[in-house]
Design a protein around this motif. Structure first.
Motif, mmCIF file in Angstrom:
data_model
loop_
_atom_site.group_PDB
_atom_site.id
_atom_site.type_symbol
_atom_site.label_atom_id
_atom_site.label_comp_id
_atom_site.label_asym_id
_atom_site.label_seq_id
_atom_site.Cartn_x
_atom_site.Cartn_y
_atom_site.Cartn_z
ATOM 1 N N SER A 213 -5.564 -22.098 49.471
ATOM 2 C CA SER A 213 -4.917 -23.379 49.181
ATOM 3 C C SER A 213 -5.392 -24.455 50.148
ATOM 4 O O SER A 213 -5.721 -24.192 51.307
ATOM 5 N N SER A 214 -5.403 -25.681 49.683
ATOM 6 C CA SER A 214 -5.915 -26.792 50.479
ATOM 7 C C SER A 214 -5.014 -27.142 51.655
ATOM 8 O O SER A 214 -5.443 -27.863 52.561
ATOM 9 N N ASP A 215 -3.773 -26.639 51.672
ATOM 10 C CA ASP A 215 -2.920 -26.835 52.840
ATOM 11 C C ASP A 215 -3.060 -25.699 53.849
ATOM 12 O O ASP A 215 -2.385 -25.687 54.881
ATOM 13 N N ASP A 260 -9.078 -23.042 43.611
ATOM 14 C CA ASP A 260 -8.179 -24.016 44.214
ATOM 15 C C ASP A 260 -8.514 -25.398 43.668
ATOM 16 O O ASP A 260 -9.691 -25.758 43.550
ATOM 17 N N PRO A 262 -7.680 -28.828 44.974
ATOM 18 C CA PRO A 262 -7.034 -29.497 46.116
ATOM 19 C C PRO A 262 -6.245 -30.762 45.782
ATOM 20 O O PRO A 262 -5.101 -30.897 46.238
ATOM 21 N N LYS A 265 -2.935 -29.803 44.441
ATOM 22 C CA LYS A 265 -2.149 -28.862 45.230
ATOM 23 C C LYS A 265 -1.748 -27.663 44.377
ATOM 24 O O LYS A 265 -0.585 -27.277 44.295
ATOM 25 N N SER A 266 -2.762 -27.087 43.742
ATOM 26 C CA SER A 266 -2.479 -25.965 42.849
ATOM 27 C C SER A 266 -3.676 -25.036 42.753
ATOM 28 O O SER A 266 -4.807 -25.407 43.084
ATOM 29 N N SER A 281 1.257 -24.225 41.071
ATOM 30 C CA SER A 281 1.375 -25.251 42.106
ATOM 31 C C SER A 281 1.869 -24.641 43.410
ATOM 32 O O SER A 281 2.773 -23.805 43.410
ATOM 33 N N TYR A 282 1.252 -25.082 44.522
ATOM 34 C CA TYR A 282 1.783 -24.715 45.835
ATOM 35 C C TYR A 282 2.371 -25.937 46.547
ATOM 36 O O TYR A 282 2.557 -25.935 47.758
ATOM 37 N N ASP A 283 2.678 -26.951 45.760
ATOM 38 C CA ASP A 283 3.362 -28.137 46.262
ATOM 39 C C ASP A 283 4.868 -27.880 46.225
ATOM 40 O O ASP A 283 5.445 -27.701 45.147
#
Length: 514
Positions: A213-215, A260, A262, A265-266, A281-283
């Motif tokens: 993930s981008s975070d 990913d 970015p 956010k998913s 989504s990982y938001d």
């Protein structure tokens, strides 16, 4: 004994059928199980299931059984097994077990290893190389990884990997960590500062690939056996959640690939057996997923679920086996194995265009570039020996460029006018074609090692040098000045199937895969 009787017995012995070989399953239990595990599921040595061995030709499997594998504990059985036994054993390994093995949460937990406490890792690199210009080189010949200084072209470290790494490792957003997935189900976190493995875990029996993930918080791994997605904590690879991959009717599907996205956010997931596209989504602020966009068997069909870390489903017209994103990540360009290609808008969750791509495009190796103020994508063809260029505004094919032969990889860089394509799947496997992105013509061809596979180009962070794999065992990594096309260095390697520059990957260079 009378001469006539002796001659008769000799004749009978010569004409009698040879003694039957041992049952292949018995051969496996006797000679292989101690290392490769009961049911061929792997133990101290890799799994020997057809899915794990798909990259090896039958003759290569026989060769490994007969001669062993260099730089590993795999010994050869040439002095123990007959050629007939070796052929029988290789054939046995190519057939799926009568009952497919499973990989449970308990199995995953038992495999989990933290080798270094992430909290104790050094704050700065222990080496003098520029951490943003490192290359990670996957060597398939003896299952090792080399960390290469991209300024001096010298190895910084070399370590043993799990069996048959997927060629595309992924990096944390800051480029410090690299994550690997092996064909037999292992996910590994490696620290490029301290040059050591941090943790690994076996998430399945056959794994397709992983995404970060981008975070920097999550790693998502896609499996083909069992048919699952496994979510891991990126800081130490602790298993967090397993998602079974089933469509609305409950049909099981293997995972084709995980990506990913970015800006969104998913994660975006390609499925191999059902016509659906999943976005996870990982938001934490993601909107809930409402009926028509989700199927969750624990909660019941049609019940809204949180948008965070739950799949949002887009029905498709066909199964898309390979994907490519536009730079905004609003569009997925996907192709089926039959060669049909479509553009899916992820915002409105439907197809917006059909693409005219002949043969079998390898979109996972596609690139984008700007020409005369317009954005184009280019993708090689796995069968036709063509490079297709598509206008990303009209989604129309601009040109099919004839290459020396069918190839697999296409690479470029913002600071070079050329896109480099190989012909590794053709008789001209030693020939690279340099396509001028301004004229859309093959400007010249290049052969670095005649008769050998010249493939998979990757550039240094500034685009000044191109690194080319000589995919042989033993092989080489050849460094070429991207302007003069002169060779400036060559490093011995064991079948380097790919090399990946930290900066180009974390900045999502338009000339490399993501």
């Amino acid at each position: 004994m009378k001469p006539l009787l002796a001659a008769g017995l000799l004749f009978m012995a010569l004409c009698a059928p040879p003694a039957l070989s041992a049952n292949p399953a018995t051969l496996y239990d006797t000679h292989c199980q101690a290392c490769h595990g009961p049911g061929r599921m792997g133990a101290m040595a890799p799994a020997l299931l057809p899915q794990s061995l798909e990259r090896l030709r039958p003759a290569e499997v026989e060769s490994v059984i007969r001669n062993g594998r260099p730089a590993t504990q795999m010994a050869g059985f040439a002095g123990t097994l007959s050629d007939e036994d070796i052929r029988a054993l290789a054939g046995y390994l190519a057939v799926p077990p009568s009952s497919l093995p499973d990989w449970s949460a308990a199995d995953m937990a038992a495999s989990y290893r933290v080798l270094v406490d992430p909290a104790r890792l050094p704050p700065r690199p222990v080496h003098s190389a520029n951490p943003q210009n490192l290359f990670v080189v996957v060597e398939a010949g003896d299952h090792h990884v080399t960390v290469l200084d991209g300024d001096r072209f010298r190895p910084v470290a070399r370590f043993a990997s799990h069996f048959a790494l997927h060629g595309g490792p992924k990096f944390s957003p800051d480029g410090r960590f690299v994550y690997f997935a092996s064909r037999d189900g292992w996910a590994t976190q490696y620290d490029l500062y301290s040059l050591q493995v941090v943790a690994d875990v076996r998430v399945g029996l056959n794994t397709r690939n992983l995404a970060v993930s981008s975070d920097g918080r999550w790693v998502l791994v896609g499996n083909t056996l069992p048919e699952t997605l496994v979510l891991l904590d990126a800081n130490g690879l602790r298993p967090v959640r397993t998602l079974p991959v089933r469509d609305r009717e409950g049909r099981v599907s293997r995972v084709s690939a995980v990506y990913d996205a970015p800006p969104r956010k998913s994660f975006v997931v390609a499925l191999k057996d059902v016509p659906e596209l999943w976005e996870i989504s990982y938001d934490p602020a993601a909107e809930p997923i409402y009926p028509g966009y989700v199927h969750d068997y624990k909660m019941g069909e049609g019940i809204a679920v949180p948008g965070y870390l739950n799949p949002r489903v887009t029905p498709l017209e066909l199964v898309l086996d390979d994907f490519f994103f536009d730079p905004s990540y609003r569009h997925v360009i996907g192709a089926s194995r039959e060669g049909r290609a479509q553009v899916i808008n992820l915002d409105i969750r439907r197809k917006v265009a059909e693409l005219s791509l002949s043969g079998m495009p390898h979109l996972g190796s596609g690139i984008t570039f700007v020409r005369d103020g317009r954005r184009y994508m280019a993708t090689p063809n796995l069968k036709g020996g063509l490079l297709t260029v598509v206008d990303m505004e009209s989604w129309q094919t601009v040109k099919d460029i004839v290459l020396p032969g069918a190839g697999f990889f296409l690479r470029s860089h913002e600071n070079t006018p050329y896109a480099w394509a190989d012909a590794m799947m053709s008789p001209r496997k030693d020939t690279l074609a340099l396509i001028d992105k301004r004229t859309l013509e093959v400007a010249r061809t290049l052969t670095l090692r005649p008769g050998k596979t010249n493939a998979h180009v990757e550039f240094t962070r500034d685009g000044r040098y191109a690194l080319v794999s000589i995919m042989e065992t033993p092989g080489e990594l050849v460094v070429v000045d991207a302007t003069t096309l002169r060779e400036v260095a060559a490093l011995p390697m064991m079948k380097p199937i790919g090399k990946y520059n930290v900066f180009n990957k974390v900045t999502r260079s338009e000339g490399t895969s993501h």
